[in-house]
Design an enzyme around this catalytic site. Structure first.
Site, mmCIF file in Angstrom:
data_model
loop_
_atom_site.group_PDB
_atom_site.id
_atom_site.type_symbol
_atom_site.label_atom_id
_atom_site.label_comp_id
_atom_site.label_asym_id
_atom_site.label_seq_id
_atom_site.Cartn_x
_atom_site.Cartn_y
_atom_site.Cartn_z
ATOM 1 N N GLY A 1 0.847 -1.190 0.000
ATOM 2 C CA GLY A 1 0.000 0.000 0.000
ATOM 3 C C GLY A 1 0.876 1.231 0.000
ATOM 4 N N ARG B 182 -9.001 -6.247 -4.994
ATOM 5 C CA ARG B 182 -9.407 -5.223 -4.021
ATOM 6 C C ARG B 182 -10.777 -4.619 -4.310
ATOM 7 N NH1 ARG B 182 -4.660 -0.871 -5.072
ATOM 8 N NH2 ARG B 182 -5.531 0.053 -3.180
ATOM 9 N N ASN C 298 -0.081 9.093 -7.638
ATOM 10 C CA ASN C 298 -0.033 7.632 -7.532
ATOM 11 C C ASN C 298 -1.130 6.989 -8.372
ATOM 12 O OD1 ASN C 298 1.355 5.394 -6.255
ATOM 13 N ND2 ASN C 298 1.581 6.728 -4.483
ATOM 14 N N ARG D 34 -3.599 4.863 -10.520
ATOM 15 C CA ARG D 34 -3.923 3.452 -10.675
ATOM 16 C C ARG D 34 -5.060 3.345 -11.695
ATOM 17 N NH1 ARG D 34 0.049 3.540 -8.059
ATOM 18 N NH2 ARG D 34 0.619 2.342 -6.190
ATOM 19 N N ALA E 114 9.258 3.087 -4.906
ATOM 20 C CA ALA E 114 10.259 4.146 -5.040
ATOM 21 C C ALA E 114 9.626 5.527 -4.893
ATOM 22 C CB ALA E 114 10.974 4.034 -6.378
ATOM 23 N N GLY E 115 8.468 5.715 -5.512
ATOM 24 C CA GLY E 115 7.790 7.001 -5.417
ATOM 25 C C GLY E 115 7.351 7.322 -4.005
ATOM 26 N N ASP E 116 6.945 6.279 -3.259
ATOM 27 C CA ASP E 116 6.546 6.483 -1.862
ATOM 28 C C ASP E 116 7.765 6.873 -1.025
ATOM 29 O OD1 ASP E 116 3.995 5.571 -2.670
ATOM 30 O OD2 ASP E 116 4.629 3.499 -2.353
ATOM 31 N N ASP F 246 7.937 -3.814 -0.819
ATOM 32 C CA ASP F 246 7.567 -2.441 -1.159
ATOM 33 C C ASP F 246 8.134 -1.432 -0.181
ATOM 34 O OD1 ASP F 246 6.158 -3.682 -3.115
ATOM 35 O OD2 ASP F 246 4.200 -2.876 -2.560
#
Length: 312
Positions: free
Chosen positions: A34, A106, A166, A168, A257-259, A295
């Site tokens: 997440g 999900r 982000n 999706r 990586a972005g998080d 993650d």
């Protein structure tokens, strides 16, 4: 240290133990996934306090996720359970080059059933910052309503807002609706952190300066555009500059990586570092994140971060 609020959907993540198509893999290792989970863990490892708003299924995965969050020092006082819906799950391919295939289960999950009741008892006392992504608004109309309300309350209380699109696409009916909603929310934030391709899709612009200008025109103070291995471009109240990326010996997994980048940026700004120093830290943590299989297991402690930045 600072006190940060976030909201999202934590999921049980199953990572393939060997390379190949997911349909052919027999053995997986379990993690917790997440974007907001990754952000929260990263911030806590840098000694900030994080409160995570979510709804989990009343099932083994939901119980394990809450334990995991607590074990990582994340406050779960606003995490609730729903006996009628399951905890979201993901399966991720193991790769040595490029982005892994990720399959999610999900739709109609417990988290997608968050609504205004989820934050009815929210106490803003002591919060310095709220970090949001474009993922919860994609889950359901109720989740979208919650995010708008959180932004409204944060702005009323003078709490700084960072927003990572982000994107999706698989969670949205179409790209047009995705761009419309994500952009609308982004323009209510103080800091927007898109990837370069996200910025192009969301604004319809091609260059980093044009993307930044589009957000400035909508009222966003600071825009930091992630450029992957090339680093980042920043535009904020008269400042425009590029920050080079950190060289990575071996890319293990690009997810997260972005998080990690958001962790570096937000943590540094909350600690009073300059914007240039903040983006440099962001680039460093983004690099560290791609060198680990999970993650969030590559997100550093303060000591590990200092050692990596000094070495590079």
């Amino acid at each position: 240290m600072s006190k940060i609020l976030t909201i999202g959907e934590p999921m049980a993540l199953f990572v393939a133990q060997q390379e190949g198509a997911l349909k052919d893999v027999e053995h997986f290792s379990r993690f917790v996934a997440g974007a907001e989970v990754n952000f929260s863990i990263g911030m806590v490892r840098l000694e900030h306090q994080v409160t995570y708003i979510t709804k989990l299924g009343d099932d083994p995965f939901g119980k394990q996720i809450e334990e995991f969050l607590q074990q990582n020092g994340i406050d779960t006082s606003y995490a609730t359970y729903d006996a009628n819906y399951f905890t979201g799950m993901q399966w991720k391919q193991k790769v040595t080059t490029g982005d892994p295939q990720v399959f999610s289960l999900r739709r109609n999950s417990a988290a997608s059933h968050m609504d205004l009741n989820t934050i009815a008892e929210l106490n803003w006392h002591g919060f310095d910052h709220i970090h949001l992504t474009g993922i919860p608004p994609a889950l359901s109309a109720g989740c979208r309503q919650v995010v708008y309300e959180l932004i409204k309350q944060a702005r009323e209380k003078g709490v700084q807002i960072s927003y990572d699109p982000n994107l999706r696409p698989g969670l949205w009916p179409d790209k047009a609706e995705m761009a419309s909603v994500v952009n609308d929310l982004a323009c209510l934030a103080d800091i927007v952190i898109p990837g370069i391709e996200e910025g192009k899709l969301l604004t319809g612009k091609e260059t980093v300066q044009e993307i930044a200008d589009a957000y400035h025109a909508a009222g966003v103070k600071t825009v930091v555009i992630k450029l992957g291995a090339e680093g980042a471009y920043t535009s904020s109240e008269g400042q425009q500059f590029y920050t080079p990326g950190f060289r990575v010996e071996k890319v293990v997994d690009t997810v997260g990586a972005g998080d990690g980048f958001a962790v570096g940026l937000v943590s540094a700004l909350l600690e009073g570092l300059s914007l240039q120093e903040a983006v440099r830290r962001a680039a460093a943590i983004g690099a560290l994140a791609v060198m680990s299989p999970g993650d969030n297991d590559g997100l550093p402690t303060r000591k590990g971060l200092s050692a990596f930045m000094a070495q590079k």
